[in-house]
Design a protein around this motif. Structure first.
Motif, PDB file in Angstrom:
ATOM      1  N   ALA A 107       0.843  -1.190   0.000  1.00 47.22           N
ATOM      2  CA  ALA A 107       0.000   0.000   0.000  1.00 47.22           C
ATOM      3  C   ALA A 107       0.878   1.240   0.000  1.00 47.22           C
ATOM      4  CB  ALA A 107      -0.917   0.002   1.221  1.00 47.22           C
ATOM      5  N   ALA A 108       0.433   2.272  -0.654  1.00 54.14           N
ATOM      6  CA  ALA A 108       1.225   3.492  -0.772  1.00 54.14           C
ATOM      7  C   ALA A 108       0.710   4.597   0.141  1.00 54.14           C
ATOM      8  CB  ALA A 108       1.226   3.945  -2.225  1.00 54.14           C
ATOM      9  N   LYS A 139      -5.961  11.590  -8.885  1.00 55.84           N
ATOM     10  CA  LYS A 139      -5.709  11.602  -7.445  1.00 55.84           C
ATOM     11  C   LYS A 139      -6.343  10.366  -6.806  1.00 55.84           C
ATOM     12  CE  LYS A 139      -5.897  14.575  -3.450  1.00 55.84           C
ATOM     13  NZ  LYS A 139      -6.844  14.394  -2.418  1.00 55.84           N
ATOM     14  N   HIS A 140      -5.571   9.694  -5.934  1.00 55.65           N
ATOM     15  CA  HIS A 140      -6.059   8.491  -5.257  1.00 55.65           C
ATOM     16  C   HIS A 140      -7.176   8.844  -4.284  1.00 55.65           C
ATOM     17  CE1 HIS A 140      -6.117   4.606  -3.333  1.00 55.65           C
ATOM     18  NE2 HIS A 140      -5.948   5.184  -2.173  1.00 55.65           N
ATOM     19  N   GLN A 141      -8.239   8.032  -4.298  1.00 53.77           N
ATOM     20  CA  GLN A 141      -9.351   8.203  -3.363  1.00 53.77           C
ATOM     21  C   GLN A 141      -9.141   7.258  -2.191  1.00 53.77           C
ATOM     22  OE1 GLN A 141     -12.910   7.330  -5.542  1.00 53.77           O
ATOM     23  NE2 GLN A 141     -12.629   9.026  -6.965  1.00 53.77           N
ATOM     24  N   VAL A 142      -9.136   7.791  -0.984  1.00 53.36           N
ATOM     25  CA  VAL A 142      -8.924   6.987   0.214  1.00 53.36           C
ATOM     26  C   VAL A 142     -10.002   5.915   0.309  1.00 53.36           C
ATOM     27  CG1 VAL A 142      -8.770   7.034   2.733  1.00 53.36           C
ATOM     28  CG2 VAL A 142      -7.814   8.908   1.400  1.00 53.36           C
ATOM     29  N   GLY A 143      -9.586   4.681   0.567  1.00 55.78           N
ATOM     30  CA  GLY A 143     -10.516   3.572   0.737  1.00 55.78           C
ATOM     31  C   GLY A 143     -10.899   2.871  -0.552  1.00 55.78           C
ATOM     32  N   VAL A 144     -10.451   3.367  -1.694  1.00 56.95           N
ATOM     33  CA  VAL A 144     -10.757   2.745  -2.985  1.00 56.95           C
ATOM     34  C   VAL A 144      -9.448   2.344  -3.640  1.00 56.95           C
ATOM     35  CG1 VAL A 144     -11.832   3.051  -5.245  1.00 56.95           C
ATOM     36  CG2 VAL A 144     -12.802   4.205  -3.255  1.00 56.95           C
ATOM     37  N   PRO A 145      -9.163   1.030  -3.748  1.00 52.04           N
ATOM     38  CA  PRO A 145      -7.928   0.595  -4.402  1.00 52.04           C
ATOM     39  C   PRO A 145      -7.876   1.096  -5.843  1.00 52.04           C
ATOM     40  CG  PRO A 145      -8.990  -1.251  -3.292  1.00 52.04           C
ATOM     41  CD  PRO A 145      -9.947  -0.103  -3.270  1.00 52.04           C
TER      42      PRO A 145
END
Length: 167
Positions: free
Chosen positions: A128-129, A145-151
């Motif tokens: 995990a990053a 942009k990465h969404q928290v909680g969604v791989p």
């Protein structure tokens, strides 16, 4: 007209997607697809028989064998000729492992104890990053942009519709 390729199931995406020979500026890249990397992982790292590994990926054993041969040739060529190895693309679907043998230390049997799961590196093996960062499309290079909680692998690229990877 040829039959369309089936989507291959993979269970692992490497955190590093480019290997460059040290001290060597390589002009040529050997492109390995994620499904080729999965065949190497299942056969050479996990020591699965080809028919069992092929079932896990939901492909035929001859297809698995062709992917494995292709991946090994590409890796050998890159090592012998000092080329960069780049992992990208392929027709695949990222899936979560299910069933027994996850090593989560729950229930009866030879586990590692509660809370130790995969060797102390988190429940997904330590890749995990963190909460921030970006998701990157392996096909077109688009960044989101990465969404928290969604791989990232569950997100689709807004440009081409491919599954994203963590950047």
């Amino acid at each position: 007209m040829s039959r369309p390729r089936l989507t291959r199931r993979i269970f692992f995406q490497p955190g590093i997607t480019r290997f460059i020979p040290k001290g060597h500026k390589s002009i040529h890249e050997e492109i390995l697809t994620y499904d080729e990397i999965e065949t190497i992982r299942l056969k050479d790292l996990e020591n699965l028989e080809q028919n069992k590994a092929a079932k896990q990926m939901k492909i035929s054993q001859p297809t698995f064998s062709r992917l494995l041969d292709s991946a090994r040739k590409k890796i050998a060529n890159a090592i012998i000729n000092g080329q960069t190895i780049k992992i990208q693309g392929g027709n695949f679907k990222m899936v979560q492992p299910t069933g027994r043998g996850l090593g989560l230390g729950r229930g009866v049997g030879a586990g590692r104890g509660a809370g130790r799961g995969t060797g102390g590196r988190g429940r997904m093996g330590g890749f995990a990053a963190g909460p921030g960062g970006e998701c990157i499309c392996p096909k077109c290079g688009a960044r989101v942009k990465h969404q928290v909680g969604v791989p990232c692998y569950q997100q689709k690229c807004p440009n081409c519709g491919s599954p994203m990877t963590r950047g």
